[in-house]
Design a protein around this motif. Structure first.
Motif, PDB file in Angstrom:
ATOM      1  N   TYR A   1      -7.066 -36.514  -7.354  1.00  0.00           N
ATOM      2  CA  TYR A   1      -8.504 -36.327  -7.504  1.00  0.00           C
ATOM      3  C   TYR A   1      -8.817 -35.277  -8.574  1.00  0.00           C
ATOM      4  O   TYR A   1      -9.738 -35.434  -9.352  1.00  0.00           O
ATOM      5  CB  TYR A   1      -9.122 -35.924  -6.160  1.00  0.00           C
ATOM      6  N   TYR A   2      -8.018 -34.220  -8.592  1.00  0.00           N
ATOM      7  CA  TYR A   2      -8.240 -33.150  -9.566  1.00  0.00           C
ATOM      8  C   TYR A   2      -7.417 -33.320 -10.839  1.00  0.00           C
ATOM      9  O   TYR A   2      -7.347 -32.413 -11.661  1.00  0.00           O
ATOM     10  CB  TYR A   2      -7.967 -31.781  -8.926  1.00  0.00           C
ATOM     11  N   GLY A   3      -6.778 -34.470 -11.004  1.00  0.00           N
ATOM     12  CA  GLY A   3      -6.038 -34.758 -12.222  1.00  0.00           C
ATOM     13  C   GLY A   3      -4.800 -33.901 -12.413  1.00  0.00           C
ATOM     14  O   GLY A   3      -4.323 -33.734 -13.544  1.00  0.00           O
ATOM     15  N   GLN A   4      -4.246 -33.392 -11.324  1.00  0.00           N
ATOM     16  CA  GLN A   4      -3.095 -32.498 -11.426  1.00  0.00           C
ATOM     17  C   GLN A   4      -1.755 -33.205 -11.231  1.00  0.00           C
ATOM     18  O   GLN A   4      -0.726 -32.672 -11.621  1.00  0.00           O
ATOM     19  CB  GLN A   4      -3.216 -31.363 -10.390  1.00  0.00           C
ATOM     20  N   GLN A   5      -1.747 -34.381 -10.625  1.00  0.00           N
ATOM     21  CA  GLN A   5      -0.473 -35.003 -10.284  1.00  0.00           C
ATOM     22  C   GLN A   5       0.399 -35.262 -11.508  1.00  0.00           C
ATOM     23  O   GLN A   5       1.595 -35.024 -11.473  1.00  0.00           O
ATOM     24  CB  GLN A   5      -0.685 -36.304  -9.495  1.00  0.00           C
ATOM     25  N   SER A   6      -0.177 -35.727 -12.587  1.00  0.00           N
ATOM     26  CA  SER A   6       0.629 -35.994 -13.786  1.00  0.00           C
ATOM     27  C   SER A   6       1.196 -34.699 -14.358  1.00  0.00           C
ATOM     28  O   SER A   6       2.333 -34.666 -14.848  1.00  0.00           O
ATOM     29  CB  SER A   6      -0.197 -36.732 -14.841  1.00  0.00           C
ATOM     30  N   ILE A   7       0.451 -33.616 -14.269  1.00  0.00           N
ATOM     31  CA  ILE A   7       0.934 -32.308 -14.744  1.00  0.00           C
ATOM     32  C   ILE A   7       2.091 -31.841 -13.866  1.00  0.00           C
ATOM     33  O   ILE A   7       3.128 -31.397 -14.369  1.00  0.00           O
ATOM     34  CB  ILE A   7      -0.215 -31.279 -14.736  1.00  0.00           C
ATOM     35  N   LEU A   8       1.932 -31.968 -12.549  1.00  0.00           N
ATOM     36  CA  LEU A   8       2.979 -31.537 -11.616  1.00  0.00           C
ATOM     37  C   LEU A   8       4.225 -32.408 -11.751  1.00  0.00           C
ATOM     38  O   LEU A   8       5.352 -31.899 -11.697  1.00  0.00           O
ATOM     39  CB  LEU A   8       2.438 -31.550 -10.189  1.00  0.00           C
ATOM     40  N   ASP A   9       4.033 -33.700 -11.950  1.00  0.00           N
ATOM     41  CA  ASP A   9       5.169 -34.611 -12.168  1.00  0.00           C
ATOM     42  C   ASP A   9       5.927 -34.244 -13.431  1.00  0.00           C
ATOM     43  O   ASP A   9       7.162 -34.254 -13.460  1.00  0.00           O
ATOM     44  CB  ASP A   9       4.695 -36.069 -12.269  1.00  0.00           C
ATOM     45  N   GLU A  10       5.188 -33.901 -14.480  1.00  0.00           N
ATOM     46  CA  GLU A  10       5.822 -33.524 -15.747  1.00  0.00           C
ATOM     47  C   GLU A  10       6.614 -32.209 -15.591  1.00  0.00           C
ATOM     48  O   GLU A  10       7.734 -32.101 -16.094  1.00  0.00           O
ATOM     49  CB  GLU A  10       4.739 -33.368 -16.830  1.00  0.00           C
ATOM     50  N   LEU A  11       6.064 -31.251 -14.854  1.00  0.00           N
ATOM     51  CA  LEU A  11       6.788 -29.998 -14.600  1.00  0.00           C
ATOM     52  C   LEU A  11       8.074 -30.276 -13.823  1.00  0.00           C
ATOM     53  O   LEU A  11       9.131 -29.728 -14.123  1.00  0.00           O
ATOM     54  CB  LEU A  11       5.908 -29.012 -13.824  1.00  0.00           C
TER      55      LEU A  11
ATOM     56  N   GLU B   1      -5.966 -22.999 -15.073  1.00  0.00           N
ATOM     57  CA  GLU B   1      -6.688 -24.213 -15.453  1.00  0.00           C
ATOM     58  C   GLU B   1      -7.685 -24.537 -14.338  1.00  0.00           C
ATOM     59  O   GLU B   1      -7.370 -24.453 -13.157  1.00  0.00           O
ATOM     60  CB  GLU B   1      -5.675 -25.345 -15.648  1.00  0.00           C
ATOM     61  N   GLU B   2      -8.886 -24.894 -14.707  1.00  0.00           N
ATOM     62  CA  GLU B   2      -9.985 -25.067 -13.741  1.00  0.00           C
ATOM     63  C   GLU B   2      -9.660 -26.052 -12.629  1.00  0.00           C
ATOM     64  O   GLU B   2      -9.944 -25.792 -11.461  1.00  0.00           O
ATOM     65  CB  GLU B   2     -11.271 -25.472 -14.466  1.00  0.00           C
ATOM     66  N   ASN B   3      -9.048 -27.185 -12.951  1.00  0.00           N
ATOM     67  CA  ASN B   3      -8.725 -28.167 -11.915  1.00  0.00           C
ATOM     68  C   ASN B   3      -7.647 -27.660 -10.967  1.00  0.00           C
ATOM     69  O   ASN B   3      -7.644 -28.026  -9.788  1.00  0.00           O
ATOM     70  CB  ASN B   3      -8.326 -29.504 -12.529  1.00  0.00           C
ATOM     71  N   ASN B   4      -6.737 -26.825 -11.443  1.00  0.00           N
ATOM     72  CA  ASN B   4      -5.734 -26.232 -10.565  1.00  0.00           C
ATOM     73  C   ASN B   4      -6.406 -25.286  -9.567  1.00  0.00           C
ATOM     74  O   ASN B   4      -6.052 -25.267  -8.385  1.00  0.00           O
ATOM     75  CB  ASN B   4      -4.663 -25.493 -11.378  1.00  0.00           C
ATOM     76  N   ILE B   5      -7.368 -24.508 -10.031  1.00  0.00           N
ATOM     77  CA  ILE B   5      -8.090 -23.584  -9.149  1.00  0.00           C
ATOM     78  C   ILE B   5      -8.895 -24.371  -8.112  1.00  0.00           C
ATOM     79  O   ILE B   5      -8.880 -24.044  -6.917  1.00  0.00           O
ATOM     80  CB  ILE B   5      -9.000 -22.645  -9.972  1.00  0.00           C
ATOM     81  N   LEU B   6      -9.580 -25.418  -8.542  1.00  0.00           N
ATOM     82  CA  LEU B   6     -10.373 -26.226  -7.610  1.00  0.00           C
ATOM     83  C   LEU B   6      -9.483 -26.943  -6.596  1.00  0.00           C
ATOM     84  O   LEU B   6      -9.842 -27.081  -5.425  1.00  0.00           O
ATOM     85  CB  LEU B   6     -11.237 -27.224  -8.376  1.00  0.00           C
ATOM     86  N   LEU B   7      -8.303 -27.386  -7.033  1.00  0.00           N
ATOM     87  CA  LEU B   7      -7.352 -28.009  -6.111  1.00  0.00           C
ATOM     88  C   LEU B   7      -6.889 -26.994  -5.069  1.00  0.00           C
ATOM     89  O   LEU B   7      -6.829 -27.299  -3.876  1.00  0.00           O
ATOM     90  CB  LEU B   7      -6.155 -28.575  -6.883  1.00  0.00           C
TER      91      LEU B   7
END
Length: 193
Positions: free
Chosen positions: A15-25, A44-50
Motif C-alpha cells: 500500500y505504501y509502495g515499500q515492498q519493492s524497496i524492501l525486496d531490493e534491499l 522517506e515519507e512512505n517508510n514513515i507512514l508505513l
C-alpha cells in the motif's frame, strides 16, 4: 495466525509502495552488498507512514511511555505532521527515557519490560523496516528466534526431522543471560535423548 500477520504486513508494505524497496534491499544483501545512505530510505515519507500504520495496528500502542502519550495523541496529527516530527527528531536523535514495568512470568518470577515513548517507537519502526530485509538475508535459515514468519513450531519441526531422519539425539539449551555465571541456577545445559 502468522500467515495472517505476514499477509497484513505485505499488504501494508505494498500500500505504501515499500515492498519493492524492501525486496531490493533483501536481494542485494543476499548477494553480500554493503549499504550506504540508508538514512535516506529511513526518512522517506512512505517508510514513515508505513511505520505509523504498523504501530497503530499494534495493541501495545495504547500503552503510554514516560511522556504519557499513546497512539491516540499521534493519531490527532496529520500525516505531514507525523513525517515532519520523525524527520526533525532523527536529525539529532536522542532516545527518551523508557518506562520500566514488571511482567509476571509463568514460573512466578518477574520479567522487566521497557516501554519506549510513542515517538521513539515510531522512529525505531522506521529504522527496523529498512534494516530487517538486510539482516534477514544474512541470517542462517535455521535460526528461529524473533524473526518474521518463524515460530516455535518451525524450530520443533526441524528438531523432530533431525531426530527422526538424521538420527541426531542431543539438544543443547543455553540461557545466554546466565551463561558466564557458572554458579548461577540459570546456567544449565539440558541434554535430551
Amino acid at each position: 495466525m502468522a500467515t495472517t500477520t505476514a499477509n497484513t504486513k505485505l499488504r501494508h508494505n505494498e500500500y505504501y509502495g515499500q515492498q519493492s524497496i524492501l525486496d531490493e534491499l533483501y536481494e542485494r544483501s543476499l548477494k553480500g552488498a554493503k549499504f550506504n545512505k540508508l538514512y535516506e530510505k529511513i526518512v522517506e515519507e512512505n517508510n514513515i507512514l508505513l511505520a505509523y500504520r504498523n504501530i497503530k495496528a499494534n495493541t501495545g500502542s495504547k500503552t503510554e511511555g514516560t511522556d504519557g502519550l499513546t497512539i491516540k495523541d499521534i493519531a490527532g496529527m496529520t500525516n505531514q505532521e507525523v513525517i515532519t516530527m520523525v524527520k526533525r527528531r532523527l536529525k539529532n536523535f536522542t532516545p527518551q527515557s523508557v518506562r520500566r514495568v514488571e511482567i509476571l512470568k509463568d514460573n512466578g518470577q518477574n520479567r522487566p519490560l521497557g516501554i519506549p515513548t510513542m515517538s521513539d517507537r515510531l522512529i525505531q519502526a522506521c529504522i527496523y523496516q529498512i534494516l530487517e530485509p538486510i539482516c534477514e538475508a544474512r541470517f542462517h535459515n535455521h535460526s528461529y528466534g524473533f524473526r518474521p514468519t518463524r515460530r516455535t513450531e518451525h524450530a520443533l519441526a526441524t528438531m523432530h526431522r533431525m531426530i527422526n531422519i538424521q538420527h541426531l539425539h542431543f539438544v543443547v539449551d543455553v540461557d545466554i543471560k546466565g551463561f558466564s555465571d557458572i554458579n548461577s541456577e540459570r546456567y544449565w545445559l539440558a541434554v535430551a535423548c
